[in-house]
Design a protein around this motif. Structure first.
Motif, PDB file in Angstrom:
ATOM      1  N   ILE A  45       0.864  -1.185   0.000  1.00  0.00           N
ATOM      2  CA  ILE A  45       0.000   0.000   0.000  1.00  0.00           C
ATOM      3  C   ILE A  45       0.896   1.229   0.000  1.00  0.00           C
ATOM      4  CG2 ILE A  45      -1.750   1.270   1.280  1.00  0.00           C
ATOM      5  CD1 ILE A  45      -2.653  -1.445   2.430  1.00  0.00           C
ATOM      6  N   THR A  46       0.704   2.072  -1.061  1.00  0.00           N
ATOM      7  CA  THR A  46       1.502   3.300  -1.176  1.00  0.00           C
ATOM      8  C   THR A  46       0.631   4.507  -0.876  1.00  0.00           C
ATOM      9  OG1 THR A  46       1.002   3.404  -3.540  1.00  0.00           O
ATOM     10  CG2 THR A  46       3.007   2.261  -2.912  1.00  0.00           C
ATOM     11  N   THR A  47       1.223   5.473  -0.278  1.00  0.00           N
ATOM     12  CA  THR A  47       0.512   6.709   0.060  1.00  0.00           C
ATOM     13  C   THR A  47       1.018   7.820  -0.834  1.00  0.00           C
ATOM     14  OG1 THR A  47       2.136   7.184   1.770  1.00  0.00           O
ATOM     15  CG2 THR A  47       0.164   6.002   2.444  1.00  0.00           C
ATOM     16  N   ILE A  48       0.106   8.620  -1.405  1.00  0.00           N
ATOM     17  CA  ILE A  48       0.436   9.735  -2.299  1.00  0.00           C
ATOM     18  C   ILE A  48       0.260  11.034  -1.527  1.00  0.00           C
ATOM     19  CG2 ILE A  48      -0.148  10.906  -4.449  1.00  0.00           C
ATOM     20  CD1 ILE A  48      -1.274   8.235  -5.449  1.00  0.00           C
ATOM     21  N   ASN A  49       1.340  11.806  -1.498  1.00  0.00           N
ATOM     22  CA  ASN A  49       1.295  13.092  -0.805  1.00  0.00           C
ATOM     23  C   ASN A  49       0.695  14.142  -1.725  1.00  0.00           C
ATOM     24  OD1 ASN A  49       2.545  11.985   1.468  1.00  0.00           O
ATOM     25  ND2 ASN A  49       4.599  12.300   0.590  1.00  0.00           N
TER      26      ASN A  49
END
Length: 241
Positions: free
Chosen positions: A61-65
């Motif tokens: 799971i990647t988080t986008i800023n």
């Protein structure tokens, strides 16, 4: 002693029958062999895939800023100030130039003395054949008939004196008759020279010859100098060598 053969022991007695049967059998086998159809079969292999274990992959799971939205712009309200008029401006009125029903029109009587009449001299042209006095060539005297004859003689002498065959027309074997039209105006000068012929070279030479005509005494109709149109043919002929 005569040898006797047993007819049953004769081997060649049915040879023709056996030959015919054998020949038919061979022809039948040959026909069947030629007419027999064969089909190409594709080799297909079937394999069975057995899954004993189910592979499970863990997707990270990647988080986008995402940057925060910009703040809303501040709306600056302009302050309207009321300034009282200090100087008085005089308004200018534009008067209409149209004439109304109540306007009085000044009546003016124009006298004949105020009108200037400009006299325009018309250039009158009278044909050479009907003019009362034909243009007089320098050196010609006499009455009208004698002046006509002298005019034609002087014209021929002028053509013979100034005639020159164009070199280019002679090389290209161009010949023919050129008709020249010109006007002897009320001052006795030759003007409005025009020509019509088989080639521009001959026309140009004919116009040059007529342009060399001297000033004459103009023709007169009722003792008034008038213009006299005249036409003359000039024949350009090549001499056979």
């Amino acid at each position: 002693m005569q040898v006797k053969k047993n007819p049953k022991a004769n081997v060649g007695r049915n040879s023709s029958l056996y030959f015919a049967v054998g020949l038919n059998v061979m022809l039948l086998l040959t026909y069947i062999g030629l007419e027999h159809k064969t089909y190409v079969k594709e080799a297909v292999s079937y394999d069975t895939l057995m899954l004993t274990e189910q592979l499970e992959e863990d997707i990270p799971i990647t988080t986008i800023n995402i940057p925060p939205p910009p703040p809303p712009k501040k709306i600056v309200a302009e302050a309207i100030t009321i300034v009282e008029d200090v100087e008085e401006i005089e308004e200018t009125f534009i008067e209409s130039t149209e004439i109304g029903q109540d306007d009085i029109i000044e009546e003016r009587v124009i006298s004949v003395e105020e009108v200037e009449v400009e006299e325009i001299e018309e250039d009158i042209e009278v044909p050479f054949a009907v003019i009362e006095k034909v243009p007089t060539f320098p050196g010609c005297t006499g009455n009208n008939a004698e002046l006509k004859a002298c005019f034609q003689i002087k014209m021929k002498e002028h053509l013979q004196k100034h005639f020159k065959y164009p070199q280019a027309a002679s090389e290209m074997n161009i010949h023919g008759k050129v008709f020249v039209f010109f006007l002897i105006n009320k001052d006795g000068y030759v003007t409005n020279i025009q020509s019509r012929g088989p080639d521009k070279l001959l026309e140009k030479e004919a116009e040059r010859i007529i342009g060399l005509l001297p000033q004459m005494e103009p023709g007169k109709q009722r003792n008034v100098p008038v213009g006299v149109p005249y036409s003359i043919p000039i024949n350009f002929t090549l001499r056979q060598q």
